[in-house]
Scaffold this active site. Structure first.
Site, PDB file in Angstrom:
ATOM      1  N   LYS C  80     -36.299   1.296  -5.808  1.00 57.10           N
ATOM      2  CA  LYS C  80     -35.656   0.007  -5.533  1.00 57.10           C
ATOM      3  C   LYS C  80     -34.282  -0.033  -6.180  1.00 57.10           C
ATOM      4  O   LYS C  80     -34.085   0.492  -7.296  1.00 57.10           O
ATOM      5  CB  LYS C  80     -36.542  -1.109  -6.088  1.00 57.10           C
ATOM      6  CG  LYS C  80     -36.065  -2.528  -5.785  1.00 57.10           C
ATOM      7  CD  LYS C  80     -37.090  -3.539  -6.292  1.00 57.10           C
ATOM      8  CE  LYS C  80     -36.639  -4.960  -6.049  1.00 57.10           C
ATOM      9  NZ  LYS C  80     -37.607  -5.929  -6.603  1.00 57.10           N
ATOM     10  N   SER C 155     -39.159  -9.378  -3.486  1.00 57.15           N
ATOM     11  CA  SER C 155     -37.847  -8.822  -3.304  1.00 57.15           C
ATOM     12  C   SER C 155     -37.836  -7.304  -3.065  1.00 57.15           C
ATOM     13  O   SER C 155     -36.808  -6.747  -2.719  1.00 57.15           O
ATOM     14  CB  SER C 155     -36.972  -9.128  -4.524  1.00 57.15           C
ATOM     15  OG  SER C 155     -37.518  -8.574  -5.679  1.00 57.15           O
ATOM     16  N   SER C 179     -42.796  -9.746  -6.597  1.00 55.16           N
ATOM     17  CA  SER C 179     -41.927  -8.929  -5.759  1.00 55.16           C
ATOM     18  C   SER C 179     -42.385  -7.535  -5.419  1.00 55.16           C
ATOM     19  O   SER C 179     -41.725  -6.864  -4.636  1.00 55.16           O
ATOM     20  CB  SER C 179     -40.539  -8.840  -6.413  1.00 55.16           C
ATOM     21  OG  SER C 179     -39.950 -10.124  -6.390  1.00 55.16           O
TER      22      SER C 179
END
Lengths: 486, 118, 503
Positions: C80, C155, C179
């Site tokens: 990420k 997210s 997330s």
């Protein structure tokens, strides 16, 4: 009554309340929360890492030495040490602050209420409200040419302790006495080198006045940019006058921060009330609480080095030097140690202390040196005094060599040898000089022969001068007497 | 939450909103604040705040030892291009260069920023 | 050898270690799929092909030299974009860091390298991890591999989508309010948020420091467990990192329990060795309030079926009450926004990142930050700043911290009786693109099932338990006691086996 004396009367009707906030840079090798070097004077941005540059994803880890030094200062100032304290963030935007928040301790500081005693026989207590750890900021420089500001983050993150006093001081003298006490203790603990001019010790002064007899404190102002003890004194006296002047004229004191300009001898407002910063203090989520056990405090108390008062008394009893000497020598732990170690090498303590109090302090003053910068080792100092004791060098020469030893730690025997400074005793060598001195000073010579003893002293002096202080005075005197008779 | 408060908050956060943005933001913030305020219904008398979930750990401390220069630890010295002859000075400069690479503006290794008022 | 048929990371690594395929071949298969799907999927923000192949060759040398390695050696992984990768652009999904190249690796990234894994690229995310759809990314949203009209969740939407689409077998996400778990649920993959402090936050670009945690995402439970093991180590660079071994036994002693996961031979977390133990006698709590109105009936049904599956395998189900349910979301957002407002102060255009010149210092700050941050980020910064400001601190932030204690106590109490708490990961399946924008508060409330694990620091896992309308995946979530991820995984494994058998 003249206007001046009316004013003088008015002033004495006011009491002053002064508190100080002292920031001291701790003498650790690394910064408070990262492993960067904390030392002074490196090329810009070379003592930095992602953490103290405020880069994304970086985290603080507490320096154990900083914690230890901060606690030892708190203990020396008789503070309460709570079982735990915490770091909080103080949020404000400024380019010397890479994270735009400073990690400090607002809600639960490391050390709480303590005191410092000042005055003869420690008669007055100045309260300490708290001592807390925090990060220093970086340095800003202004480039005149480009009208821009340049940032060096080397100092960002260096460990500071902030010592907040109670507003218990009433004059500049008391403030200086307090700071002197504080500084001596911190130096003895080797917690910092406390140099006001270099910024390892910074003082902000909070001052308010009130009519004598009133209860409650007046509105205070905060003063910054006090870079010397002289500036502190001048600023305090000026601010007191300024505030009294305003009150006498029927005005009110504005709560504000003022910047002292020593060149102008006046202070100017920095931030006005409206823009009072909201720092939004909250617990720093990147750091766990700091726990201090009673055992740790006990251990630190035991490990505390001999402090000034104890050393002063011990020098008198152990080395037999007068109180006066001990008082002066122990003002600086560096000089005190030099005295002690040199005396322990077998030199008469009074001789050691005489040199340090006389020549030593003179050199510090004239060269504007800090005692910490003194290079002399006890071995070399002792060797010098031995040379003097054995009459191998004269007093004059000894003073010259002492300066070299004191400032640069030269080997005195080698220095004397190299520069040909041994005392000259041989009559043969001196005779020529004495003869020319007598020839050049006929009047003094005849004065002496006419009965003026003083004239002999003058001639001895002239001879010593000609011999650059290296002639043995006894031999010179004897020679003069002999040759003058002729 | 009102205009004055919003303005003050924007100043503290160093953000600037246009007039129309302010209107929308005000609405959103008001809704959020209303949501927040539901927690005031709870009785928290005598409850200790929980800011970090790890409370029973001991102290986390670091030895007061200078960290290896990044140049050595992260092999940046090699990037300096000096190869075998990299001196200690070059090491330090290489480290600095790598750390300051993302800076918007530099001058002799210093960050250049808009003029500050001292 | 058709390496695209290899479905799990562990299998891939085994083949590589046995020299049945080369590291390069494994990587080729990854890039083949990325090249096929990435254009429409947009899961990645940066792909480091050159670096990956270089690493593959380096790792191949080790294989040839017959060195020892772990179970994930040679496996390509996506990271990420809020985890710093040295030399690889790290944007955090924001214009502010559009060109930021960190000079250091996050510890979690280093752990991947230590495990012999190959970083393929950085995945898309909600800007600064603020969002639950990936729509707040400055670089555009990622699509849900199951349906182009729907979001992948957020997210960590990019990471979850990459795994779900088969671009990567495993990925790293981060979880502050759900997330990792929620996008895992929306994309039909497995995601875990470990006990707070398990995985170092050094190099994790901070959003809410007291809740952020790195979390592994994988296509199956076993791969996820292996990745957990590789990541969970103590880090001296992170003061909130914990030494799991010592605390595991402390907890066990405190609770008088014998059945705690052992700390593995090499001093690391051990989940794999007990993974197949099953769930006989496991006590599972179902909070009444979780299944109230507002929960999509299909989701409710699917989650209940998962619970019943566990029951069939010997677990004991029981309902209980969590009356603080309605306060989870406001409490979370108050604390998260407050910490975020401080964590994001460093983005000011002075030292790195975007700089928009202004007329003076403060104008530069304002222009840079207003243009560098998207609307959601600005909103949360303002909320957080407000919650910490003078006059409001006590009523908002401090109050929220106290409520947090109440929530933590409530879960600790529940977990004295239960080994696991079971519920949905999200109240619905993946929303459509653009839906979240319409009602801010509603979209925040969708986090209600995931935020308690962040508020309390307890571990939680999400895995697929069924599909809803339009074939969109539904996820079930288990939450457990501190350090007891092994229990979560055991239960997850049981469910996974059943679900697989039923197609």
């Amino acid at each position: 009554m003249g206007e001046a004396s009316i004013k003088a009367q008015a002033k004495t009707a006011y009491e002053t309340a002064i508190g100080v906030e002292v920031h001291i840079e701790l003498a650790t090798k690394t910064k408070l929360f990262c492993g960067c070097e904390a030392s002074f004077g490196a090329k810009p941005n070379t003592h930095v890492c992602p953490y103290c540059l405020g880069m994304p994803g970086t985290l603080p880890v507490l320096n154990e030495k900083a914690l230890e030094l901060a606690l030892s200062v708190g203990i020396a100032l008789h503070c309460d040490i709570p079982a735990w304290s915490r770091f909080d963030r103080k949020n404000y935007f400024y380019p010397d602050n890479p994270q735009n928040y400073q990690v400090s301790q607002w809600f639960y500081p490391l050390c709480k209420v303590g005191y410092v005693e000042i005055g003869e026989d420690a008669t007055k207590r100045i309260g300490i409200w708290n001592i807390h750890l925090e990060e220093d900021a970086g340095k800003l420089f202004h480039d005149e040419k480009t009208d821009q500001t340049l940032v060096d983050a080397n100092r960002a993150g260096v460990p500071l302790i902030e010592i907040v006093s109670a507003p218990d001081m009433q004059s500049a003298e008391e403030v200086l006495a307090f700071l002197e006490q504080l500084r001596t203790k911190v130096l003895y603990l080797q917690a910092s080198d406390c140099k006001l001019q270099e910024g390892s010790m910074r003082v902000d002064v909070n001052l308010s006045v009130r009519k004598a007899g009133n209860s409650g404190l007046g509105t205070r102002t905060e003063m910054k940019n006090l870079n010397s003890f002289r500036a502190i004194t001048r600023a305090i006296n000026a601010e007191r006058e300024r505030q009294i002047g305003i009150l006498e004229a029927g005005g009110e004191i504005t709560l504000e921060t003022r910047r002292w300009d020593d060149a102008k001898g006046a202070s100017f407002p920095m931030r006005s009330k409206e823009e009072a910063m909201d720092y939004r203090y909250f617990p720093d989520p990147d750091l766990p609480p700091v726990f201090v056990t009673e055992d740790q405090v006990e251990a630190l108390k035991k490990a505390q080095p001999e402090m000034r008062e104890a050393k002063r008394k011990r020098f008198v009893s152990q080395f037999g030097i007068p109180e006066y000497d001990s008082e002066i020598l122990t003002q600086s732990v560096r000089l005190a140690n030099l005295f002690e170690e040199t005396a322990k090498l077998g030199i008469a303590p009074k001789k050691v202390s005489n040199f340090l109090m006389g020549e030593g302090l003179r050199i510090l003053r004239e060269k504007e040196l800090d005692p910490a910068d003194v290079q002399a080792t006890p071995e070399h100092f002792a060797a010098l005094l031995k040379l003097l004791e054995e009459n191998k060098i004269t007093n004059t020469v000894a003073k010259e060599v002492f300066e070299e030893v004191f400032v640069s730690d030269v080997d005195p025997a080698e220095y004397v040898e190299r520069n040909g400074l041994l005392t000259v005793r041989e009559e043969g060598v001196l005779r020529q000089t004495v003869e020319s001195v007598i020839k050049e000073n006929e009047k003094s010579a005849s004065d002496y022969l006419g009965g003026k003893e003083k004239a002999l002293g003058f001639l001895v002096g002239q001879t010593m001068k000609a011999m650059r202080g290296q002639a043995d005075p006894a031999t010179v005197t004897a020679l003069l007497k002999e040759l003058l008779k002729k | 939450m009102d205009h004055i408060l919003l303005d003050r908050t924007c100043r503290l956060a160093e953000l600037e909103l246009s007039e129309s943005e302010k209107e929308n933001m005000l609405k959103d913030l008001e809704n959020m604040v209303t949501l927040f305020e539901t927690i005031s219904e709870l009785d928290t008398e005598g409850v200790a705040p929980l800011s970090g979930v790890l409370e029973d750990g001991g102290n986390v401390l670091r030895e007061d030892v200078v960290a290896e220069t990044a140049a050595k630890a992260e092999g940046l010295a090699a990037e300096a291009g000096a190869g075998l002859a990299a001196s200690a000075g070059a090491d330090v400069m290489a480290k600095r260069e790598a750390l300051l690479r993302n800076a918007p503006e530099l001058q002799d290794g210093l960050f250049v920023v808009p003029k500050t008022f001292s | 050898m058709d390496s695209s048929k290899i479905r799990t990371a562990l299998a891939l690594s085994e083949r590589i270690r046995k020299k049945e395929i080369s590291v390069r071949e494994g990587l080729d298969a990854t890039f083949e799929i990325i090249d096929q799907k990435e254009k429409s999927l947009h899961a990645f923000l940066t792909i480091d092909r050159e670096g990956a192949y270089k690493e593959a060759d380096r790792l191949q040398e080790k294989v040839d030299a017959r060195e020892m390695f772990g179970p994930l050696f040679g496996v390509p992984v996506a990271v990420k974009d809020n985890l710093c990768t040295k030399g690889i652009r790290t944007t955090c999904g924001s214009k502010m860091l559009e060109n930021f190249v960190p000079p250091y690796d996050a510890t979690a990234v280093q752990s991947l390298k230590d495990a012999g894994m190959i970083i393929v690229g950085k995945t898309n995310m909600d800007e600064f991890a603020m969002g639950n759809t990936t729509e707040t990314s400055y670089f555009g949203c990622t699509k849900n591999p199951r349906s182009e009209a729907h979001v992948p969740g957020g997210s960590s939407g990019g990471s979850a989508a990459a795994v779900a689409a088969g671009e990567c077998l495993v990925a790293l996400g981060t979880d502050t309010g759900g997330s990792v778990r929620q996008p895992a649920s929306h994309c039909g993959v497995v995601g875990v948020k470990p006990t707070y402090g398990s995985i170092s936050r050094h190099g994790l670009i901070a959003y809410c420091s007291s809740m952020d945690q790195v979390g592994p995402i994988a296509g199956n439970v076993t791969d996820c467990a292996a990745l957990m093991e590789a990541l969970c180590t103590w880090d001296p660079k992170d003061s909130t990192s914990i030494k799991r071994g010592s605390l595991d036994s402390l907890t066990a002693v405190k609770q008088g329990r014998l059945d705690v996961p052992t700390y593995g031979k090499r001093g690391r977390l051990d989940i794999l060795s007990s993974l197949e133990d099953g769930v006989p006698g496991m006590k599972i709590g179902l909070p009444k309030e979780y299944f109230s109105a507002g929960l999509d009936p299909q989701v409710a049904a699917s989650v209940m079926r998962a619970a019943e599956t566990l029951e069939r395998h010997g677990a004991i189900l029981k309902e209980f009450s969590l009356p603080l349910f309605q306060y989870f979301v406001p409490d979370y957002y108050l604390i998260a926004c407050a910490e975020a407002s401080s964590n994001l102060e460093r983005y000011d255009g002075m030292k790195y990142g975007l700089r928009v010149p202004g007329s003076d210092l403060h104008d530069t700050y304002r222009k840079t930050r207003t243009q560098g941050f998207g609307e959601e980020v600005r909103r949360r910064i303002l909320l957080g700043t407000f919650a910490l400001s003078e006059g409001y601190y006590d009523a908002y932030y401090l109050k929220a911290l106290k409520v947090r204690r109440l929530v933590a106590n409530a879960f600790d109490d529940a977990l004295k009786e239960f080994d696991l708490i079971l519920g949905p990961t999200a109240p619905t399946t993946a929303p459509r693109l653009g839906e979240a924008d319409q009602d801010l508060v509603k979209s925040y409330l969708a986090d209600v099932y995931t935020v308690p694990a962040n508020l309390t620091g307890l571990p939680a896992i999400s895995l697929p338990c069924g599909v809803g309308e339009g074939g969109l995946p539904i996820g079930v979530q288990f939450m457990g006691r501190r350090f007891e991820e092994a229990l979560l995984f055991k239960a997850a494994r049981v469910l996974e086996k059943e679900t697989c058998q039923n197609g």
